[in-house]
Design an enzyme around this catalytic site. Sequence first.
Site, PDB file in Angstrom:
ATOM      1  N   GLU A 188     -15.393   0.962  -5.296  1.00  0.00           N
ATOM      2  CA  GLU A 188     -13.465   1.383  -4.852  1.00  0.00           C
ATOM      3  C   GLU A 188     -13.794   1.369  -2.996  1.00  0.00           C
ATOM      4  O   GLU A 188     -12.708   0.432  -3.055  1.00  0.00           O
ATOM      5  CB  GLU A 188     -13.452   2.646  -5.419  1.00  0.00           C
ATOM      6  N   LYS A 225     -10.778  -1.027  -1.438  1.00  0.00           N
ATOM      7  CA  LYS A 225     -10.286  -1.010  -0.282  1.00  0.00           C
ATOM      8  C   LYS A 225     -10.221  -1.544   1.054  1.00  0.00           C
ATOM      9  O   LYS A 225      -9.364  -1.932   1.337  1.00  0.00           O
ATOM     10  CB  LYS A 225     -10.668   0.445   0.054  1.00  0.00           C
ATOM     11  N   GLU A 232      -8.893  -5.076  -0.007  1.00  0.00           N
ATOM     12  CA  GLU A 232      -7.317  -5.223   0.640  1.00  0.00           C
ATOM     13  C   GLU A 232      -6.740  -5.131   1.691  1.00  0.00           C
ATOM     14  O   GLU A 232      -5.484  -5.481   1.607  1.00  0.00           O
ATOM     15  CB  GLU A 232      -7.012  -4.753  -1.264  1.00  0.00           C
ATOM     16  N   CYS A 273       8.666  -7.071  -7.583  1.00  0.00           N
ATOM     17  CA  CYS A 273       9.713  -6.986  -7.223  1.00  0.00           C
ATOM     18  C   CYS A 273      10.797  -5.705  -6.992  1.00  0.00           C
ATOM     19  O   CYS A 273       9.822  -4.588  -8.123  1.00  0.00           O
ATOM     20  CB  CYS A 273      10.493  -8.227  -7.730  1.00  0.00           C
ATOM     21  N   TRP A 320       8.483 -10.412  -4.860  1.00  0.00           N
ATOM     22  CA  TRP A 320       6.784 -10.741  -5.010  1.00  0.00           C
ATOM     23  C   TRP A 320       7.151 -11.922  -5.385  1.00  0.00           C
ATOM     24  O   TRP A 320       6.842 -11.773  -7.083  1.00  0.00           O
ATOM     25  CB  TRP A 320       5.949  -9.862  -5.652  1.00  0.00           C
ATOM     26  N   HIS A 338     -30.723 -10.096  -6.696  1.00  0.00           N
ATOM     27  CA  HIS A 338     -31.044 -10.985  -7.934  1.00  0.00           C
ATOM     28  C   HIS A 338     -30.667 -11.649  -6.999  1.00  0.00           C
ATOM     29  O   HIS A 338     -29.792 -12.659  -8.238  1.00  0.00           O
ATOM     30  CB  HIS A 338     -30.363 -10.047  -9.349  1.00  0.00           C
ATOM     31  N   ARG A 390       6.662  -2.727  -3.447  1.00  0.00           N
ATOM     32  CA  ARG A 390       7.117  -3.668  -4.684  1.00  0.00           C
ATOM     33  C   ARG A 390       7.064  -5.501  -4.599  1.00  0.00           C
ATOM     34  O   ARG A 390       6.756  -5.691  -5.459  1.00  0.00           O
ATOM     35  CB  ARG A 390       8.218  -3.487  -5.823  1.00  0.00           C
ATOM     36  N   ASN A 418      13.478  -8.330 -12.018  1.00  0.00           N
ATOM     37  CA  ASN A 418      11.774  -8.225 -12.214  1.00  0.00           C
ATOM     38  C   ASN A 418      11.368  -8.876 -13.363  1.00  0.00           C
ATOM     39  O   ASN A 418      11.924  -7.265 -13.934  1.00  0.00           O
ATOM     40  CB  ASN A 418      12.145  -6.859 -11.644  1.00  0.00           C
ATOM     41  N   GLY A 419       9.920  -9.783 -13.369  1.00  0.00           N
ATOM     42  CA  GLY A 419       9.519  -9.631 -13.851  1.00  0.00           C
ATOM     43  C   GLY A 419       9.719 -10.943 -14.321  1.00  0.00           C
ATOM     44  O   GLY A 419       9.589 -12.448 -13.425  1.00  0.00           O
ATOM     45  N   LYS A 435       2.835  -3.187  -4.764  1.00  0.00           N
ATOM     46  CA  LYS A 435       2.211  -1.509  -5.516  1.00  0.00           C
ATOM     47  C   LYS A 435       1.662  -2.001  -7.268  1.00  0.00           C
ATOM     48  O   LYS A 435       1.060  -1.532  -7.786  1.00  0.00           O
ATOM     49  CB  LYS A 435       3.402  -0.682  -5.237  1.00  0.00           C
TER      50      LYS A 435
END
Length: 623
Positions: A495, A499, A502, A2, A85, A518, A27, A111-112, A618
């Site tokens: 990584e 990438k 996502e 947010c 969000w 395994h 955000r 936001n929170g 983000k």
Amino acid sequence: MCGIVGYIGKKDAVQVLVDGLKKLEYRGYDSAGIAVYGGKNENKRNTCTGNNIVVVKCKGRLDSLQEKIKNSIIRGNMGIGHTRWATHGEPNDVNSHPHVSHSSKIAVVHNGIIENYTELKEFLESEGFEFVSDTDTEVIANLIEYFYKYYHKEEITNAVVNSLKLLEGTYALGIMCEDFPDRFIVARKGSPLVIGLGENENFAASDIPAILAHTRNTYILDDDEVALIKQDQVIVYDGFGNEVKKEVFKVDWDITATEKSGYEHFMIKEICEEPEALRNIINSRIKDGEIVAGDLSIIENEAARVNKIFIVACGTAYHAGLVGKQVIETLAKIPVEISIASEFRYQDPIISPGDLVIVISQSGETIYTLFALREAKRAGARVLSIVNTVGSSIARESDNVLYTLAEPEIAIASTKAYNNQLAALYIVALAFAMKRRTVNDRAALEIMEEIKRIPELVAEVLNHREEVQKFAARHYNSKSVFFIGRGLDYALSVEGSLKLKEISYIHSEAYAGGELKHGTIALIEEGTLVVACVTQNYLKDKIMSNIKEVKARGTLVLAVTQSRFTCEVSRTADIVITIPDMNQLLVPMVAITPLQLLAYYFAVQKGCDVDKPRNLAKSVTVE
Ligand code: M6R
């Protein structure tokens, strides 16, 4: 998670708020809205409103909000805005912010997360307040109205301060009251908030890019602070209502860092900025054969005494930590434990006062990382943070900060910040090694010279990016992609895999080459794409055997390798992407770039929204 904005001045608040929200869309972007004081609501079709506060909000991206604004009458010189969000309640028009109180007197953006909102809601309902949304934020609007109506009829700030005392959880808030056309209020606990100071106008926002077009003078709000913002005055109070004298923080970012500047997406722009970003950190920290760390007392004075290091971070920053662990152990011979920040404080970590905790974060606001930092300090450890965002919570609460100097990163997928986090970790490792004399002067000098070459090596990789693009054009339809590597190449694979998944939504997993058989090798079938990282000489034969194992099962193998191994690797792999020859310990800073490009071009080919992938934000500021 947010983004919030606020404005008061002489300009058209709608435009300022919408422009600010555009810079904060990273955000969260499942719904958006604004509340503006002024202008009677002559057209009620698309707005909900009190007498003086007009709210326009809706599900979807900012484009949908802008469309709705066009069909509404909303104007004025003061307002608050939000891009969401979702946490409480699905993304729909009603759950979008701003939320207004029962009598529409108070409008709030948030936001929170408010953890005790159910109890507060029950209390307010028993007092006759009605709710329309599923959100925790609507409780805040009504709670303020409750205090305002019954106790503080004259002053809205006191009603806000009293309400905040009852909230458990995190928030950055923007609040307007229809009885006060000359002010809005902001408050912060655990979620970022910055105030922009203008000439006869003032701003508030979750992050600096939202106000950068208007001012570079800011106050960075601390936890529990509340600010009363008028056109010509900003007064900041602490949690007890005492006035606080804030220092002006001057932002020196280049404004183009928040623009696409001709690139199709922020992500490719930021990948292309990697050489420059690396130069920023490397040249500022390595000068004349020395590591410059005068501002880092942990390195300068305490390096010899550190017994153990913990590295704590989330997502891509955690993956940088995986590399950091190996590099610190190799160079400085200090044992390193690495933890995912969201697990760290629940693991009851055994931290002793002589230990060092390194936290890594691009945003400097990731809540788990921030909590881990606090946990570490409680246990008596020193905290060194590796952070990109200047003035962020993590930076301010750490004992020492090593800024990554990558400039703002806007795309949700972290790229240049990761390369610079690696550079920072190499610098830390080498500085410790030199202080502890675990590498001799000559070896240290050689490593520093090699590090200085890294920006041009990354630039060389970028010059050949069409190879990756061509490969992506042929194979973007892959259903599942496996990444394998050993040692540092394993850290790199993890990584690369994140990438890809996502931003392209292709299922992907990363495995240490020897671990695949395994269990997971059962998923490998004819035609599966395997990306193998083969950059470590001492592990080359081992990973080549692993490549042969997957080739024997009909896979297509793309290998990333150093130039000197190309001949050998191409005998087994189907396609080889070559990076320049270099010191194998430093490879991750260069070899990650083709993997980032691979993810980017796959996502572009698939028509994905590269910069704003679904369900992501983000900066993760809620638990
Ligand atoms: O701002 P931070 O570095 O603390 O963020 C950590 C992660 O949320 C972040 O790296 C995330 O994994 C990115 N989407 C990766 O591209």
